[in-house]
Write a protein that holds these residues in place. Structure first.
Motif, PDB file in Angstrom:
ATOM      1  N   GLY A 190       0.812  -1.208   0.000  1.00  0.00           N
ATOM      2  CA  GLY A 190       0.000   0.000   0.000  1.00  0.00           C
ATOM      3  C   GLY A 190       0.846   1.258   0.000  1.00  0.00           C
ATOM      4  N   HIS A 246       4.295   4.003  -3.082  1.00  0.00           N
ATOM      5  CA  HIS A 246       3.313   2.921  -3.089  1.00  0.00           C
ATOM      6  C   HIS A 246       4.005   1.613  -3.422  1.00  0.00           C
ATOM      7  CE1 HIS A 246      -0.762   1.247  -3.422  1.00  0.00           C
ATOM      8  NE2 HIS A 246      -0.253   0.518  -4.395  1.00  0.00           N
ATOM      9  N   ASP A 248      -5.000   5.801  -2.020  1.00  0.00           N
ATOM     10  CA  ASP A 248      -4.713   4.549  -1.336  1.00  0.00           C
ATOM     11  C   ASP A 248      -6.030   3.844  -1.023  1.00  0.00           C
ATOM     12  OD1 ASP A 248      -3.217   2.593  -0.182  1.00  0.00           O
ATOM     13  OD2 ASP A 248      -2.973   3.614   1.740  1.00  0.00           O
ATOM     14  N   SER A 294      -3.519  -0.568   4.873  1.00  0.00           N
ATOM     15  CA  SER A 294      -3.485  -0.325   3.434  1.00  0.00           C
ATOM     16  C   SER A 294      -3.444  -1.656   2.699  1.00  0.00           C
ATOM     17  CB  SER A 294      -2.246   0.508   3.063  1.00  0.00           C
ATOM     18  OG  SER A 294      -2.315   1.788   3.635  1.00  0.00           O
TER      19      SER A 294
END
Length: 566
Positions: A51, A88, A247, A255
């Motif tokens: 995430g 990410h 996200d 996440s």
């Protein structure tokens, strides 16, 4: 004459030229030196293996500025400056890979049949995931520790007469929203039926309630925080760029892969569709159209509301939390001419339409476009006048709107500088006894009370004003009495025509004496001096007149001097 002498003392030089000489000495004017920082360090690893997270790099102080050089940027307690950007990590980049379970190693053995309860084990490794499947073994910290499969479990080695079932299948997905009224289940299949004396097959279906954040989750999009301002490679100041990322966050705050939010997506880019059908109707208002077979409409050109080209599918956007977006275009306004005092100046007319910008978070305002406007010329307009209208006050508020001369309420047209107030509430509110909020949005005192103001200009309290009744000539009473001091707001009890009530208010709104009070005091002082002076003069004893001298008249004696003229 040339130089005939030269002396040196350290860095001081004495030069002699004929009848004069001068001395030189070396000196330094230091140049300004700017703050010097090191080069950027390498970017750190992303703070989250799955995430959205952040990565950081830093510079540290090498030399402080001096002599007016450019100062350093804001440094932390260890003389470093940081740059933070979102990052990410693909949640499927690293995955846990398990090997098959080992055979069940029985710990409580039935010696006759060599069966019973035991333990199974298997290897669990973190591996890099590629398009062709797991490839290389990597460190375990790159995989999500919460998702790590079990490496051991209890097992049962069935005896020859017992039932044998397969492994449990996957759990079914809980229906949303998550609550304990819904259940999920998993099942297994019987592989071998039990013998006459063997252990029967257990229930091949397991159920459990869906508990939020335990076995059932909600997924929502989330926008990360802004990064620090990132400049170009060699720049130390000026314009830069900040970034943030979208996200997918699970309801427990973790996440996860964006695919979970895409499955339950409530915002973002999408597609909307519509259908076209062949209907029959007799044209009456009471007759509802009925859908019939499309062959009845084969000879009819598809036209809806005069539009032949119909779009049955188009892209659409549902803004996510924090986004800013434009609404659809409004309808075109009426044709507005350029008029002065109701007369057309002959410049033609104009029509306007707009689309508003919806800003969901004020911190994103600088990223959102301004309200978009479109105009086009027209020639069938009219001259209108616009004026502000306002409803009656309800407490401290009222409704204010702009009205066109044809009676239509409009947005725009009226001058903003002339817009009446829609709110007259006081801030801070008037909480003192006998106070109220005036039309000027300031706290004032009721009739019979005077304002006592604080040093910062706010109302501190309302003080009772003594009220004096001044009788007129017609009033036979010679005395002057103070009345209504206890209840100054009550009406006077004097009969009509007998006298007038004058309200003497010596204090102003700021709690100080008014100017006329000083004037009255000065006049009274002068009058007092005059009265005292007159009394003094009246009471003073007059002086006795001086005696006249008793001068008798002497006889007039004439003497002749012998002059012939006499």
């Amino acid at each position: 004459m040339g130089v005939f002498g030269e002396l040196y003392t350290f860095e001081r030089c004495t030069f002699v030229y004929g009848d004069y000489s001068y001395i030189e000495e070396a000196c330094i004017i230091p140049c300004p030196s700017d703050c010097k920082l090191s080069e950027w360090s390498n970017w750190s690893r992303c703070s989250k293996s799955c995430g959205s997270g952040v990565k950081v790099r830093s510079k540290w102080l090498r030399e402080k500025p001096y002599n007016g050089g450019r100062p350093c940027p804001k440094l932390d307690h260890v003389n470093q400056v940081y740059e933070v950007v979102p990052c990410h990590s693909d949640c499927s980049q690293y995955i846990w890979v398990t090997e098959p379970w080992s055979v069940c190693k029985v710990t409580f053995v039935n010696m006759r049949d060599n069966c019973g309860e035991g333990v199974q084990t298997r290897k669990v490794r973190c591996m890099q995931n590629t398009a062709d499947g797991p490839s290389d073994h990597v460190e375990d910290y790159l995989c999500d520790p919460e998702e790590m499969p079990l490496g051991s479990r209890e097992c049962k080695l069935p005896c020859p007469e017992d039932c044998v079932i397969s492994e449990w299948g996957p759990w079914t997905r809980c229906t949303l929203p998550c609550n304990q009224s819904s259940f999920r289940q998993r099942s297994a299949d019987p592989i071998r039926q039990p013998a006459d004396e063997g252990r029967a097959c257990p229930n091949a279906v397991e159920k459990e309630p869906c508990n939020l954040n335990k076995n059932c989750f909600h997924y929502d999009y989330n926008v990360t925080d802004w990064s620090t301002c990132q400049l170009s490679e060699k720049a130390v100041c000026g314009n830069g760029m900040k970034t943030r990322m979208l996200d997918c966050v699970r309801s427990d705050g973790k996440s996860v892969n964006l695919k979970y939010c895409e499955e339950d997506a409530q915002c973002g880019e999408g597609t909307r569709t519509r259908n076209i059908s062949c209907v029959v109707s007799d044209g009456s208002a009471d007759d509802f159209s009925k859908v019939v077979d499309e062959e009845f409409c084969t000879d009819i050109e598809p036209i809806i509301d005069g539009i032949k080209k119909m779009v049955l599918e188009e892209t659409c956007t549902q803004p996510c939390p924090g986004d800013c977006y434009l609404k659809d275009w409004s309808s075109w306004s009426l044709c507005q001419l350029t008029c002065v005092n109701g007369e057309d100046l002959g410049f033609g007319g104009i029509q306007v339409r707009s689309r508003a910008v919806i800003i969901q978070e004020l911190e994103n305002q600088h990223l959102c476009p301004e309200q978009m406007l479109e105009t086009k010329s027209c020639d069938d307009g009219q001259c209108y006048e616009y004026k502000w209208m306002a409803s009656a006050w309800k407490g401290s508020s009222r409704t204010v709107w702009c009205q066109r001369s044809d009676g239509v309420n409009v947005t725009g047209g009226c001058l903003v500088v002339r817009q009446p107030d829609a709110d007259r509430s006081c801030n801070p509110p008037c909480s003192q006894p006998y106070s109220y909020c005036s039309e000027t949005r300031t706290c004032s005192c009721e009739e019979g009370y005077t304002e006592v103001m604080s040093s910062n200009g706010t109302l501190e309290q309302c003080t009772l004003i003594p009220v004096v009744v001044m009788p007129t000539v017609e009033d036979k009473r010679g005395d002057v009495k103070t009345s209504r001091a206890v209840h100054p707001t009550q009406p006077s009890s004097n009969p009509a025509g007998r006298g007038r009530t004058w309200f003497l208010q010596p204090f102003g709104p700021d709690g100080r004496l008014k100017t006329w009070v000083y004037g009255v005091a000065a006049g009274a002082f002068v009058l007092l001096i005059f009265i005292v002076s007159m009394i003094y003069l009246a009471c003073k004893k007059p002086k006795k007149p001086q005696r006249r001298q008793n001068n008798r008249l002497k006889p007039l004696t004439l003497a002749y001097d012998g002059d012939a003229d006499m």
